[in-house]
Design a protein around this motif. Structure first.
Motif, PDB file in Angstrom:
ATOM      1  N   VAL A 154       0.839  -1.202   0.000  1.00 45.38           N
ATOM      2  CA  VAL A 154       0.000   0.000   0.000  1.00 45.38           C
ATOM      3  C   VAL A 154       0.876   1.256   0.000  1.00 45.38           C
ATOM      4  CG1 VAL A 154      -1.641   1.341   1.363  1.00 45.38           C
ATOM      5  CG2 VAL A 154      -1.957  -1.125   1.091  1.00 45.38           C
ATOM      6  N   ALA A 155       1.942   1.237   0.799  1.00 45.97           N
ATOM      7  CA  ALA A 155       2.832   2.395   0.868  1.00 45.97           C
ATOM      8  C   ALA A 155       3.522   2.646  -0.462  1.00 45.97           C
ATOM      9  CB  ALA A 155       3.863   2.182   1.983  1.00 45.97           C
ATOM     10  N   LEU A 156       3.978   1.566  -1.109  1.00 47.34           N
ATOM     11  CA  LEU A 156       4.653   1.734  -2.401  1.00 47.34           C
ATOM     12  C   LEU A 156       3.711   2.274  -3.461  1.00 47.34           C
ATOM     13  CD1 LEU A 156       6.850  -1.512  -2.543  1.00 47.34           C
ATOM     14  CD2 LEU A 156       7.645   0.837  -2.218  1.00 47.34           C
ATOM     15  N   LEU A 157       2.464   1.784  -3.448  1.00 45.34           N
ATOM     16  CA  LEU A 157       1.516   2.209  -4.485  1.00 45.34           C
ATOM     17  C   LEU A 157       1.046   3.643  -4.268  1.00 45.34           C
ATOM     18  CD1 LEU A 157      -0.667  -1.025  -4.862  1.00 45.34           C
ATOM     19  CD2 LEU A 157       1.135  -0.203  -6.395  1.00 45.34           C
ATOM     20  N   LEU A 158       0.770   4.020  -3.031  1.00 47.44           N
ATOM     21  CA  LEU A 158       0.179   5.333  -2.775  1.00 47.44           C
ATOM     22  C   LEU A 158       1.217   6.415  -2.514  1.00 47.44           C
ATOM     23  CD1 LEU A 158      -2.892   4.362  -0.566  1.00 47.44           C
ATOM     24  CD2 LEU A 158      -2.744   4.626  -3.056  1.00 47.44           C
ATOM     25  N   ALA A 159       2.421   6.021  -2.112  1.00 53.30           N
ATOM     26  CA  ALA A 159       3.439   7.034  -1.848  1.00 53.30           C
ATOM     27  C   ALA A 159       4.329   7.276  -3.048  1.00 53.30           C
ATOM     28  CB  ALA A 159       4.297   6.625  -0.656  1.00 53.30           C
ATOM     29  N   GLY A 160       4.088   6.538  -4.136  1.00 56.76           N
ATOM     30  CA  GLY A 160       4.846   6.764  -5.354  1.00 56.76           C
ATOM     31  C   GLY A 160       6.317   6.431  -5.217  1.00 56.76           C
ATOM     32  N   GLY A 161       6.659   5.491  -4.385  1.00 52.61           N
ATOM     33  CA  GLY A 161       8.054   5.098  -4.243  1.00 52.61           C
ATOM     34  C   GLY A 161       8.829   5.950  -3.268  1.00 52.61           C
ATOM     35  N   ASP A 162       8.156   6.861  -2.587  1.00 52.65           N
ATOM     36  CA  ASP A 162       8.835   7.696  -1.600  1.00 52.65           C
ATOM     37  C   ASP A 162       9.322   6.819  -0.448  1.00 52.65           C
ATOM     38  OD1 ASP A 162       9.797   9.711  -0.113  1.00 52.65           O
ATOM     39  OD2 ASP A 162       7.867  10.634   0.372  1.00 52.65           O
ATOM     40  N   ASP A 163      10.524   7.172   0.066  1.00 54.37           N
ATOM     41  CA  ASP A 163      11.082   6.385   1.165  1.00 54.37           C
ATOM     42  C   ASP A 163      10.498   6.755   2.515  1.00 54.37           C
ATOM     43  OD1 ASP A 163      12.722   5.050  -0.579  1.00 54.37           O
ATOM     44  OD2 ASP A 163      14.417   6.432  -0.335  1.00 54.37           O
ATOM     45  N   GLY A 164       9.606   7.735   2.587  1.00 56.43           N
ATOM     46  CA  GLY A 164       9.067   8.195   3.866  1.00 56.43           C
ATOM     47  C   GLY A 164       8.394   7.116   4.677  1.00 56.43           C
ATOM     48  N   PRO A 165       7.540   6.283   4.089  1.00 55.84           N
ATOM     49  CA  PRO A 165       6.838   5.262   4.875  1.00 55.84           C
ATOM     50  C   PRO A 165       7.752   4.179   5.431  1.00 55.84           C
ATOM     51  CG  PRO A 165       5.717   5.673   2.797  1.00 55.84           C
ATOM     52  CD  PRO A 165       7.048   6.335   2.705  1.00 55.84           C
ATOM     53  N   GLY A 166       8.994   4.099   4.929  1.00 63.81           N
ATOM     54  CA  GLY A 166       9.882   3.028   5.379  1.00 63.81           C
ATOM     55  C   GLY A 166      10.132   3.072   6.860  1.00 63.81           C
ATOM     56  N   THR A 167      10.330   4.264   7.400  1.00 60.65           N
ATOM     57  CA  THR A 167      10.563   4.393   8.837  1.00 60.65           C
ATOM     58  C   THR A 167       9.357   3.925   9.630  1.00 60.65           C
ATOM     59  OG1 THR A 167      12.035   6.260   8.454  1.00 60.65           O
ATOM     60  CG2 THR A 167      11.166   5.993  10.677  1.00 60.65           C
ATOM     61  N   ASN A 168       8.172   4.285   9.151  1.00 60.81           N
ATOM     62  CA  ASN A 168       6.952   3.884   9.838  1.00 60.81           C
ATOM     63  C   ASN A 168       6.804   2.362   9.857  1.00 60.81           C
ATOM     64  OD1 ASN A 168       3.744   3.241   9.306  1.00 60.81           O
ATOM     65  ND2 ASN A 168       4.087   4.787  10.912  1.00 60.81           N
ATOM     66  N   LEU A 169       7.142   1.729   8.728  1.00 59.21           N
ATOM     67  CA  LEU A 169       7.048   0.272   8.669  1.00 59.21           C
ATOM     68  C   LEU A 169       8.057  -0.386   9.611  1.00 59.21           C
ATOM     69  CD1 LEU A 169       6.589  -0.274   4.828  1.00 59.21           C
ATOM     70  CD2 LEU A 169       4.915  -0.746   6.616  1.00 59.21           C
ATOM     71  N   VAL A 170       9.262   0.206   9.702  1.00 60.97           N
ATOM     72  CA  VAL A 170      10.272  -0.344  10.611  1.00 60.97           C
ATOM     73  C   VAL A 170       9.808  -0.224  12.058  1.00 60.97           C
ATOM     74  CG1 VAL A 170      12.609  -0.027  11.492  1.00 60.97           C
ATOM     75  CG2 VAL A 170      12.192   0.019   9.036  1.00 60.97           C
ATOM     76  N   VAL A 171       9.208   0.939  12.394  1.00 59.18           N
ATOM     77  CA  VAL A 171       8.698   1.132  13.756  1.00 59.18           C
ATOM     78  C   VAL A 171       7.614   0.097  14.064  1.00 59.18           C
ATOM     79  CG1 VAL A 171       7.417   2.687  15.262  1.00 59.18           C
ATOM     80  CG2 VAL A 171       9.286   3.568  13.858  1.00 59.18           C
ATOM     81  N   TYR A 172       6.702  -0.087  13.106  1.00 58.42           N
ATOM     82  CA  TYR A 172       5.643  -1.072  13.334  1.00 58.42           C
ATOM     83  C   TYR A 172       6.228  -2.473  13.478  1.00 58.42           C
ATOM     84  CZ  TYR A 172       2.361  -4.726  12.123  1.00 58.42           C
ATOM     85  OH  TYR A 172       1.657  -5.891  12.122  1.00 58.42           O
ATOM     86  N   ALA A 173       7.143  -2.850  12.553  1.00 53.03           N
ATOM     87  CA  ALA A 173       7.693  -4.205  12.570  1.00 53.03           C
ATOM     88  C   ALA A 173       8.419  -4.492  13.884  1.00 53.03           C
ATOM     89  CB  ALA A 173       8.636  -4.401  11.389  1.00 53.03           C
ATOM     90  N   SER A 174       9.201  -3.535  14.374  1.00 55.85           N
ATOM     91  CA  SER A 174       9.969  -3.771  15.600  1.00 55.85           C
ATOM     92  C   SER A 174       9.058  -3.833  16.824  1.00 55.85           C
ATOM     93  CB  SER A 174      11.025  -2.688  15.775  1.00 55.85           C
ATOM     94  OG  SER A 174      10.417  -1.398  15.816  1.00 55.85           O
ATOM     95  N   ASN A 175       8.121  -2.893  16.927  1.00 58.45           N
ATOM     96  CA  ASN A 175       7.227  -2.877  18.089  1.00 58.45           C
ATOM     97  C   ASN A 175       6.296  -4.088  18.102  1.00 58.45           C
ATOM     98  OD1 ASN A 175       7.372  -0.156  19.787  1.00 58.45           O
ATOM     99  ND2 ASN A 175       7.786   0.357  17.658  1.00 58.45           N
ATOM    100  N   SER A 176       5.735  -4.400  16.947  1.00 52.67           N
ATOM    101  CA  SER A 176       4.835  -5.550  16.900  1.00 52.67           C
ATOM    102  C   SER A 176       5.587  -6.852  17.134  1.00 52.67           C
ATOM    103  CB  SER A 176       4.105  -5.592  15.553  1.00 52.67           C
ATOM    104  OG  SER A 176       5.038  -5.669  14.475  1.00 52.67           O
ATOM    105  N   ALA A 177       6.866  -6.914  16.713  1.00 53.53           N
ATOM    106  CA  ALA A 177       7.663  -8.113  16.981  1.00 53.53           C
ATOM    107  C   ALA A 177       7.866  -8.305  18.478  1.00 53.53           C
ATOM    108  CB  ALA A 177       9.008  -8.024  16.263  1.00 53.53           C
TER     109      ALA A 177
END
Length: 371
Positions: free
Chosen positions: A104-127
Motif C-alpha cells: 500500500v505504501a509503495l503504491l500510494l506514496a509513489g516510491g517515496d522512502d518516507g513510509p519506510g521508517t513507519n514500517l520499521v517502527v511497526y515491525a519492531s514494536n509488533s515483533a
C-alpha cells in the motif's frame, strides 16, 4: 477504549472520512475480540481495517501507513495470538501485515522512502509484542503440562500405594487363612487316631475334609504366591492381635508420649478371628506411629470398645507440647492402608483434627461374636 481513540484520530488527524474511519476502526477492534474464538477470522478482520485506514488516510498528515491506534490494536492482536498459542498464525499475520501495508505504501506514496521508517517502527514494536505473547503462552503451556503431569503422578502414586497396601494385606490375610486351613487339615487327618470308635462313614468324611482343606490351601498359595516379592519368605510368626496392643502402647511411651490404653474386658476374653485382631492391631499401630511422628510428647488415649454389632477402635491425641515442630514428612500413606484394611472387613474409618489442636483416628469394624 481503542475504538474510542482510534476512530476520532483517524478522522481528525489522518483525514479519513468519518464513516470509513468508524467502520475501519470497528473492524480492527472487533477483530481483536473475535480472535478469542475464531483466530483466523479475527485476524483477517483486523488487517482489513488496518488496510482501509491506510488506503484512505493522508500520507502527509501523520504516521503512515500505520497510524498509532492501528499499530496498538494490531500489536495487541498479535500478543493475544501468542498467548493463546497460535504462534504460526501470529507469525503469518505479522509477516502478512508488513507485506500488505508495504505494498500500500509503495503504491500510494509513489516510491517515496518516507513510509519506510513507519514500517520499521511497526515491525519492531509488533515483533516485541508478538514475542512477549509467545513467551507468556509458552510459560502457560509449561505450567499446564507440569500441573497435568503432577496430577497424573499423584494419581499413579495413589494407585500404587493402594495396590501395594492391598498386596501387603493379602499376604497377611493369606497367612491367617493358611494357618486356619492347616489346623483344619491336621484336625481332620488325625481325627481317626484321636477319637476312638469312629464309623467308616465318619472316617471317610474326615478324610474328605482333610483333602478339601489341602486342596484349598494349595490353590490359595498358588494364587497369592505372586504377591510375595523374591526373597520374602513366609512369615511364620503368630499374627498380631489384641495381645500386642500393650507392646504398642509401651513403645509409644518410650518415644515420649503419655499413652492410656483401654480395651473392653469382654473383648480380651473373646477369641477374635485372626483377621479382625490383625486389623485392630494395625489401626492402633498406625495411629500411635502418627502421633510419635507428628505430635511427639502429646497425650494419647487408645480405646478398643465393643459396639453392637461390631468393634470401635479410636486413637485420640491432644495437641503437642508448646514449641514442638513436626519434622516428619506429611506425605505418608499410612491412613490409606488403614482404610483399605478396614474396608476388607466392611468397616469404615474417620480421621481429622479435633478442637484444641489434637487429632483423632476412629475405625468401626463390623463383627458379631460367633459369626
Amino acid at each position: 477504549m481503542l475504538y474510542a481513540v482510534g476512530a476520532p484520530v483517524s478522522a481528525a488527524v489522518h483525514d479519513v472520512p468519518v464513516d470509513l474511519a468508524l467502520s475501519a476502526v470497528l473492524l480492527q477492534c472487533a477483530g481483536l475480540v473475535v480472535v478469542l474464538w475464531r483466530p483466523g477470522t479475527g485476524t483477517v478482520a483486523a488487517l482489513t481495517g488496518v488496510v482501509l485506514v491506510a488506503v484512505s488516510a493522508d500520507p502527509d498528515a501523520g504516521p503512515w501507513p500505520w497510524t498509532v491506534p492501528s499499530l496498538l490494536t494490531f500489536g495487541a492482536l498479535l500478543a493475544v495470538l501468542g498467548v493463546r498459542r497460535e504462534g504460526r498464525l501470529a507469525l503469518t499475520a505479522w509477516i502478512g501485515s508488513i507485506a500488505v501495508t508495504g505494498v500500500v505504501a509503495l503504491l500510494l506514496a509513489g516510491g517515496d522512502d518516507g513510509p519506510g521508517t513507519n514500517l520499521v517502527v511497526y515491525a519492531s514494536n509488533s515483533a516485541l509484542l508478538l514475542g512477549g505473547g509467545v513467551a507468556v503462552g509458552a510459560r502457560r503451556r509449561v505450567r499446564e503440562e507440569l500441573a497435568r503431569s503432577r496430577r497424573d503422578t499423584e494419581a499413579e502414586q495413589a494407585r500404587r500405594v493402594i495396590v501395594e497396601e492391598r498386596n501387603r494385606i493379602a499376604r497377611e490375610l493369606h497367612d491367617v487363612v493358611a494357618h486356619s486351613m492347616s489346623v483344619i487339615g491336621v484336625q481332620a487327618t488325625t481325627a481317626q487316631y484321636r477319637i476312638p470308635g469312629l464309623s467308616a462313614e465318619a472316617r471317610a468324611e474326615f478324610d474328605d475334609i482333610a483333602a478339601q482343606s489341602r486342596t484349598a490351601l494349595a490353590e490359595m498359595r498358588t494364587l497369592l504366591g505372586v504377591l510375595r516379592s523374591s526373597g520374602d519368605g513366609a512369615e511364620l510368626a503368630p499374627q498380631a492381635g489384641l495381645d500386642g496392643l500393650d507392646d504398642l502402647a509401651d513403645g509409644a511411651r518410650r518415644a515420649g508420649c503419655a499413652v492410656s490404653l483401654h480395651v473392653d474386658p469382654p473383648l480380651r476374653r473373646t477369641p477374635l478371628p485372626a483377621s479382625v485382631g490383625l486389623v485392630v492391631h494395625r489401626i492402633v499401630q498406625e495411629g500411635l506411629a502418627n502421633v510419635v511422628r507428628h505430635a511427639t510428647g502429646a497425650a494419647v488415649a487408645v480405646s478398643v470398645l465393643r459396639a453392637d454389632p461390631g468393634i470401635v477402635v479410636e486413637v485420640r491425641n491432644d495437641a503437642p507440647p508448646p514449641g514442638f515442630v513436626s519434622t516428619a514428612d506429611p506425605g505418608g500413606h499410612g491412613l490409606v492402608g488403614v482404610r483399605e484394611r478396614a474396608a476388607l472387613l466392611g468397616g469404615t474409618v474417620e480421621s481429622g483434627p479435633v478442637a484444641g489442636g489434637g487429632y483423632v483416628l476412629r475405625a468401626a469394624l463390623p463383627w458379631e461374636a460367633g459369626a
